[in-house]
Motif scaffolding. Structure first.
Motif: not given
Length: 335
Positions: A292-293, A304, A306, A318-320
């Motif tokens: 996470r970021k 976001y 991953l 994918t980053w969501e």
């Protein structure tokens, strides 16, 4: 449909009745000495409710131009132009005159060069549904000089076989670009931000009207349908159209084959269907959250995740946005 005609044209139509043949018929109608299909009603020379046009070739050409080249004519084909003209006027061999007039019409070619050639250049192939305009000698010679191959629809079906193409792929020869939604405020350029927001609003409006049209068509189609519930081993009468159903029986020429009518027993079939998303595609399930970021989006901080999906490996993660994942998968426990 045109319901009114300019008064000057009506005056010219009345003047065309001064022809000896027309005048003779009119006099016999006034004196009640004939029982022909023509009528004289309140100073109008009519036949089956349509105004008769005398042998004035210039007048007939002007009426053909009005019914074919004007804004309400729309350069329609022979059938449309003839139907529009025949609803108001009558003269002998009208349909033949309409056909000859449209065959000589070159306005479509001018519009083609102005609207297509200027924007996309000279096409390598042009697909036609065998319309008479595209099959005319004018179009064949025009495209022959441009070294463009004219393909009829039956030729394209033979070349493509059972492949399915969208209209965009047929016109541009490639798959449509993936639409990436724009978030208001992402661009610091005011003009670009305004343009992209207008594009998103336009796409939203198009989707709304498409959905409404689909719902209207579905409601019309469902008027003849009823919900039926059957139990296992019930006997039902089945009527299958061979050109729509291929799995029951195979025929070499499906369209000309008779429909399949038979009594069948409801079998016990257990089928687990995949879950579909809003676009009708198979929804990928969430498998794991790897990282996470936090990122700044406008004046807000967005988290976001991953995500690894069921239809991909760890490398395909994918980053969501965290909020989107939480709404789409409320049952998944995100650590």
């Amino acid at each position: 449909m045109v319901t009114q005609v300019r008064s000057d044209l009506l005056q010219r139509v009345q003047m065309s009745w001064q022809d000896p043949e027309c005048d003779q018929v009119i006099q016999s109608l006034i004196n009640n000495t004939t029982t022909s299909k023509y009528k004289w009603n309140d100073g109008q020379f009519i036949r089956k409710g349509r105004v008769v046009v005398g042998p004035d070739l210039a007048l007939r050409q002007e009426l053909l131009t009005l019914m074919h080249l004007s804004s309400f004519g729309g350069h329609s084909g022979v059938h449309g132009s003839y139907k529009r003209l025949n609803s108001l006027f009558y003269w002998k061999h009208m349909k033949k005159d309409v056909r000859n007039f449209i065959r000589k019409c070159t306005t479509v070619a001018k519009v083609f060069f102005e609207q297509v050639f200027k924007l996309h250049g000279n096409p390598e192939t042009t697909i036609s549904d065998r319309d008479k305009i595209f099959l005319s000698k004018f179009w064949q010679e025009l495209f022959k000089l441009q070294h463009v191959e004219l393909l009829h629809m039956h030729t394209m079906r033979r070349l493509m076989g059972r492949q399915r193409f969208t209209l965009y792929e047929v016109v541009y020869g490639q798959s449509p670009h993936l639409h990436v939604a724009y978030v208001s405020g992402d661009s610091l350029v005011a003009v670009l931000d305004m343009s992209l927001k207008a594009r998103e609003e336009c796409i939203t409006t198009l989707k709304f009207h498409l959905t409404r049209a689909q719902s209207r068509m579905k409601s019309q189609s469902d008027k003849r349908r009823t919900n039926r519930v059957f139990d296992i081993d019930d006997l039902v009468y089945v009527n299958l159209q061979p050109y729509r159903q291929y799995s029951v029986v195979y025929r070499s020429c499906n369209k000309l084959a008779p429909s399949l009518r038979n009594i069948m027993r409801i079998p016990q079939i257990i089928v687990t269907l995949p879950v579909l998303d809003d676009n009708g595609l198979i929804r990928a399930e969430l498998v794991a959250v790897w990282e996470r970021k936090m990122m700044k989006k406008g004046n807000h901080v967005v988290v976001y995740l991953l995500i690894q999906w069921s239809n991909g490996s760890h490398e395909d993660a994918t980053w969501e946005p965290y909020d989107d994942i939480e709404k789409r998968f409320p049952e998944f426990q995100i650590a």
